[in-house]
Design a protein around this motif. Structure first.
Motif, PDB file in Angstrom:
ATOM      1  N   PRO A 177       7.804   2.391   9.922  1.00 10.86           N
ATOM      2  CA  PRO A 177       6.979   3.136  10.888  1.00 10.86           C
ATOM      3  C   PRO A 177       5.648   3.646  10.326  1.00 10.86           C
ATOM      4  O   PRO A 177       4.699   3.827  11.080  1.00 10.86           O
ATOM      5  N   GLN A 178       5.567   3.879   9.022  1.00  8.55           N
ATOM      6  CA  GLN A 178       4.322   4.417   8.468  1.00  8.55           C
ATOM      7  C   GLN A 178       3.246   3.345   8.247  1.00  8.55           C
ATOM      8  O   GLN A 178       2.153   3.659   7.782  1.00  8.55           O
ATOM      9  N   THR A 179       3.554   2.093   8.571  1.00 13.49           N
ATOM     10  CA  THR A 179       2.633   0.996   8.249  1.00 13.49           C
ATOM     11  C   THR A 179       1.211   1.213   8.780  1.00 13.49           C
ATOM     12  O   THR A 179       0.238   1.075   8.039  1.00 13.49           O
ATOM     13  N   LEU A 191      10.518  10.977   1.839  1.00 17.45           N
ATOM     14  CA  LEU A 191      11.641  10.509   2.656  1.00 17.45           C
ATOM     15  C   LEU A 191      11.177   9.493   3.702  1.00 17.45           C
ATOM     16  O   LEU A 191      11.935   8.597   4.083  1.00 17.45           O
ATOM     17  N   ILE A 192       9.934   9.634   4.154  1.00 17.82           N
ATOM     18  CA  ILE A 192       9.386   8.639   5.080  1.00 17.82           C
ATOM     19  C   ILE A 192       9.191   7.319   4.346  1.00 17.82           C
ATOM     20  O   ILE A 192       9.567   6.254   4.835  1.00 17.82           O
ATOM     21  N   THR A 193       8.629   7.403   3.118  1.00 17.18           N
ATOM     22  CA  THR A 193       8.438   6.187   2.319  1.00 17.18           C
ATOM     23  C   THR A 193       9.758   5.484   2.067  1.00 17.18           C
ATOM     24  O   THR A 193       9.846   4.262   2.089  1.00 17.18           O
ATOM     25  N   THR A 208      -1.793   8.176  -3.619  1.00 19.50           N
ATOM     26  CA  THR A 208      -2.707   7.047  -3.731  1.00 19.50           C
ATOM     27  C   THR A 208      -1.939   5.730  -3.861  1.00 19.50           C
ATOM     28  O   THR A 208      -0.862   5.669  -4.434  1.00 19.50           O
ATOM     29  N   ALA A 209      -2.551   4.695  -3.302  1.00 21.71           N
ATOM     30  CA  ALA A 209      -1.963   3.364  -3.396  1.00 21.71           C
ATOM     31  C   ALA A 209      -2.414   2.715  -4.699  1.00 21.71           C
ATOM     32  O   ALA A 209      -3.331   3.198  -5.350  1.00 21.71           O
ATOM     33  N   ASP A 210      -1.760   1.623  -5.049  1.00 18.89           N
ATOM     34  CA  ASP A 210      -2.241   0.839  -6.184  1.00 18.89           C
ATOM     35  C   ASP A 210      -3.625   0.300  -5.803  1.00 18.89           C
ATOM     36  O   ASP A 210      -3.781  -0.321  -4.751  1.00 18.89           O
ATOM     37  N   PRO A 211      -4.665   0.531  -6.656  1.00 17.25           N
ATOM     38  CA  PRO A 211      -6.024   0.175  -6.247  1.00 17.25           C
ATOM     39  C   PRO A 211      -6.211  -1.306  -5.922  1.00 17.25           C
ATOM     40  O   PRO A 211      -6.825  -1.638  -4.919  1.00 17.25           O
ATOM     41  N   GLU A 212      -5.647  -2.171  -6.732  1.00 17.58           N
ATOM     42  CA  GLU A 212      -5.815  -3.608  -6.460  1.00 17.58           C
ATOM     43  C   GLU A 212      -5.102  -4.021  -5.184  1.00 17.58           C
ATOM     44  O   GLU A 212      -5.623  -4.791  -4.386  1.00 17.58           O
ATOM     45  N   VAL A 229       0.809  -1.218   0.000  1.00 15.10           N
ATOM     46  CA  VAL A 229       0.000   0.000   0.000  1.00 15.10           C
ATOM     47  C   VAL A 229       0.842   1.269   0.000  1.00 15.10           C
ATOM     48  O   VAL A 229       0.386   2.344   0.371  1.00 15.10           O
ATOM     49  N   GLU A 230       2.089   1.129  -0.426  1.00 11.98           N
ATOM     50  CA  GLU A 230       2.949   2.302  -0.561  1.00 11.98           C
ATOM     51  C   GLU A 230       2.356   3.297  -1.564  1.00 11.98           C
ATOM     52  O   GLU A 230       1.807   2.889  -2.584  1.00 11.98           O
TER      53      GLU A 230
END
Ligand SMILES: Nc1ncnc2c1ncn2[C@@H]1O[C@H](COP(=O)(O)OP(=O)(O)OP(=O)(O)O)[C@@H](O)[C@H]1O
Ligand SMILES: [Mg+2]
Length: 387
Positions: free
Chosen positions: A205-207, A356-358, A169-173, A160-161
């Protein structure tokens, strides 16, 4: 060799104990989070070993950047069941295979129709099939005398990166399948006596933020946040593996080596191997402070390689951001101070900050604050020639 993490291991063991004792679901999703190199995968591996020894069938999955995860989860579970010879019973085998087939088509079909607004409304069919799959799989383990099924999902943030720093936005699937999985886990936990099962994830950490964005399950997941090693654990990380080969670290050698790693597990691994190569100890040999000094150049070089790989993936704007953070030179940097220093508005920092967080280079440290994820990175940035 695994050291420390006593509190986290106890917490994880307690969860699994519930599956062993009562044959019921271990509780809501548990997610181990921490920056790169802090020991998430190592902790999951330790849980896997412990659980296997306790009679669990363990399935391991690693999330892949922006790729749907469900098929990998199902394949990994089926593979683990095969290896543990749980599918010897023909009826169980045919049911598992049937679910696999249904999901293969079901999830694909639903995914194709996916609309971004409806992420939280998982279609009942796929959700039902995934639940039924987990029910059959986990109970099959139990029926064969095992403790239950343990599903470990490493790199849980990756599917969901965000697409990019500008487009969050994340990849929809991929997002759809994560939402579906989270909903299923939540449903199973609500009827826990049907599922002798535990699901544990790990990620950057962003999970939790990314998962909450993918599905409205929020408070139903628990987070275990990994911190740097304390002094004693840092020492053990160096001395214990040596002791197994009869090699002893002299006290001042350990103190010096531990200091250079600042509690960062990956740096301890680097300093440990650099010192070992400098000392080349025989069995029953010793490692002295001179060996640590002799290894310093090799250590610096490897740590700097680690920093370089992070620096290289930063864009020019992100490098300016990192340079300003390094110049402020505080353990935690306020967003406003950073904006002032760069002469931009706080809003203008959003894009590089998120990116940078990603990339795992910085992390949020409370509201409006951030810090470098690896100790020593600020010094590395300050030492660079400005380019
Ligand atoms: N508890 C531990 N005991 C001993 N060594 C450890 C421990 N945790 C981490 N390490 C060391 O630190 C290194 C990095 O750990 P690990 O790969 O588990 O980190 P990670 O958080 O999964 O990182 P990434 O986000 O990059 O996947 C490991 O190779 C290992 O040498
Ligand atoms: Mg890892």
């Amino acid at each position: 060799m695994f050291v420390g993490r006593d509190a986290e291991r106890a917490q994880l063991r307690d969860r699994l104990a519930r599956v062993i004792a009562f044959g019921e679901m271990a509780g809501p999703l548990l997610v181990v989070t921490g920056p790169r190199g802090l020991g998430k995968t190592s902790l999951l591996r330790d849980v896997a070993d412990q659980a296997a020894a306790d009679g669990f069938v363990v399935a391991w999955v690693s999330g892949v950047k922006r790729r749907p995860i469900l098929r990998d989860v199902l394949q990994s579970v089926t593979g683990a069941l095969e290896r543990a010879d749980v599918l010897a019973e023909p009826r169980t085998r045919s049911r598992i295979k049937e679910y696999e087939v249904q999901l293969h088509f079901g999830v694909g079909r639903v995914g194709a129709k996916f609309e971004p607004q409806s992420t939280t409304d998982a279609p009942p069919l796929s959700q039902y099939v995934v639940e039924a799959f987990f029910e059959t799989a986990s109970n099959a383990v139990r029926e064969r005398g095992g403790a239950g099924l343990l599903v470990l999902i490493d790199e849980l943030h990756a599917p969901v990166e965000p697409r990019s720093a500008r487009d969050s936005t994340a990849d929809p699937e991929a997002q759809y399948e994560i939402a579906l999985l989270l909903n299923v886990i939540q449903n199973m936990d609500a009827q826990r006596e049907r599922f002798p099962l535990a699901v544990i994830g790990a990620g950057l950490p962003q999970t939790m933020g990314l998962l909450t964005r993918a599905a409205t399950f929020g408070e139903r997941a628990h987070e275990i946040i990994l911190a740097e090693f304390d002094e004693r654990t840092s020492q053990e990380a160096l001395t214990e593996p040596a002791a197994q080969l009869g090699v002893r670290w002299e006290p001042d050698a350990v103190i010096n080596a531990v200091e250079s790693a600042a509690g960062y597990p990956q740096a301890l691994q680097i300093v440990g191997s650099a010192v070992w190569e400098a000392a080349r100890p025989e069995r029953d040999g010793r490692i002295t402070a001179e060996h640590v000094v002799a290894s310093a150049a090799a250590f610096e070089q490897r740590v700097s390689t680690m920093f370089h790989t992070r620096w290289d993936v930063a864009s020019p704007a992100e490098r300016a951001f990192l340079r300003a953070m390094a110049e402020i030179d505080e353990p935690v940097v306020h967003r406003r101070d950073l904006a002032d220093r760069l002469g931009v508005t706080s809003d203008e920092l959003s894009v590089p900050r998120r990116s940078l967080i990603t990339k795992g280079i910085i992390e949020a440290a409370g509201h409006g604050k951030m810090r470098f994820t690896i100790p020593g990175f600020g010094a590395f940035v300050r030492d660079r020639d400005s380019e």
